[in-house]
Write an enzyme that holds these catalytic residues in place. Sequence first.
Site, mmCIF file in Angstrom:
data_model
loop_
_atom_site.group_PDB
_atom_site.id
_atom_site.type_symbol
_atom_site.label_atom_id
_atom_site.label_comp_id
_atom_site.label_asym_id
_atom_site.label_seq_id
_atom_site.Cartn_x
_atom_site.Cartn_y
_atom_site.Cartn_z
ATOM 1 N N GLN A 88 -0.477 -0.108 13.419
ATOM 2 C CA GLN A 88 -1.299 0.164 14.597
ATOM 3 C C GLN A 88 -0.408 0.475 15.800
ATOM 4 O OE1 GLN A 88 -4.323 -2.960 15.293
ATOM 5 N NE2 GLN A 88 -3.792 -3.728 13.269
ATOM 6 N N ASN A 89 0.885 0.221 15.675
ATOM 7 C CA ASN A 89 1.797 0.373 16.802
ATOM 8 C C ASN A 89 2.166 1.837 17.009
ATOM 9 O OD1 ASN A 89 1.748 -2.415 16.956
ATOM 10 N ND2 ASN A 89 3.589 -2.657 15.717
ATOM 11 N N HIS A 106 -2.615 4.796 15.199
ATOM 12 C CA HIS A 106 -3.016 5.006 16.591
ATOM 13 C C HIS A 106 -2.132 6.006 17.327
ATOM 14 C CE1 HIS A 106 -5.076 0.804 16.369
ATOM 15 N NE2 HIS A 106 -5.775 1.751 15.788
ATOM 16 N N GLY A 174 1.201 -9.700 12.201
ATOM 17 C CA GLY A 174 1.166 -9.603 13.648
ATOM 18 C C GLY A 174 -0.053 -8.939 14.235
#
Length: 231
Positions: A88-89, A106, A174
């Site tokens: 997602q980073n 993303h 995370g």
Amino acid sequence: MNKKKIVVSTGAGVSAESGISTFRDAGGLWEQYPVMDVASAEGFARNPDLVHRFYNARRRQLLEAKPNAAHILLAELENDFDVEIITQNVDNLHERAGSSKVLHLHGELMKVRSMKNENRIYELSADNLDTDIHTRDIHGDPVRPHIVFFGEAVPNIEPAIMLAQQSDVFVVIGTSLNVYPAASLLHYVKPGTPIYYIDPNPALVTVPNLTVITKPATEGVKELVDILREG
């Protein structure tokens, strides 16, 4: 002999130990601007100059950051396993650590794209970080951050679902598991697939074959690597 396929879904927690701050750390603000002003499609339409400045600042922050032990250990797992990272980073720390297969859900901070043709994507360099409303690509098109803004579709979710379905081991690191559609990926793994969830403050998850490792990413990934290599 085919290597076991390990699919790893990572969130902000894997980069936090590299000093990449999240909106949650800042109370959802950037220089007192609410997150929806700087990271949404509506915010970009309303004030593109502000959004360009926000991503310029994030790129400069990223240049100062280095991959941490979690990124490096995940990259080294490729020596023994077929490892696919779904993140997602928007940072490039997985790639800089050496991971060869990284799918960004993303978008990517170090890239921009044409506002007229979304397939025209350009990599920025350390000496060419900043963009603004006057920046044009080689075709004369205005550009925007190559980021999935809040309110936009996540184009890579279908490939991510396919990877989850193909996994022999699925790992979540995370993430609060509150961001959809990324949070839904663990529900696509095949029945009987071992699932590991690493987070110092894990969400309550009820899926079969789940092992929760309640540690920060760097410590948790080390424990995970030991488990996988023993197995």
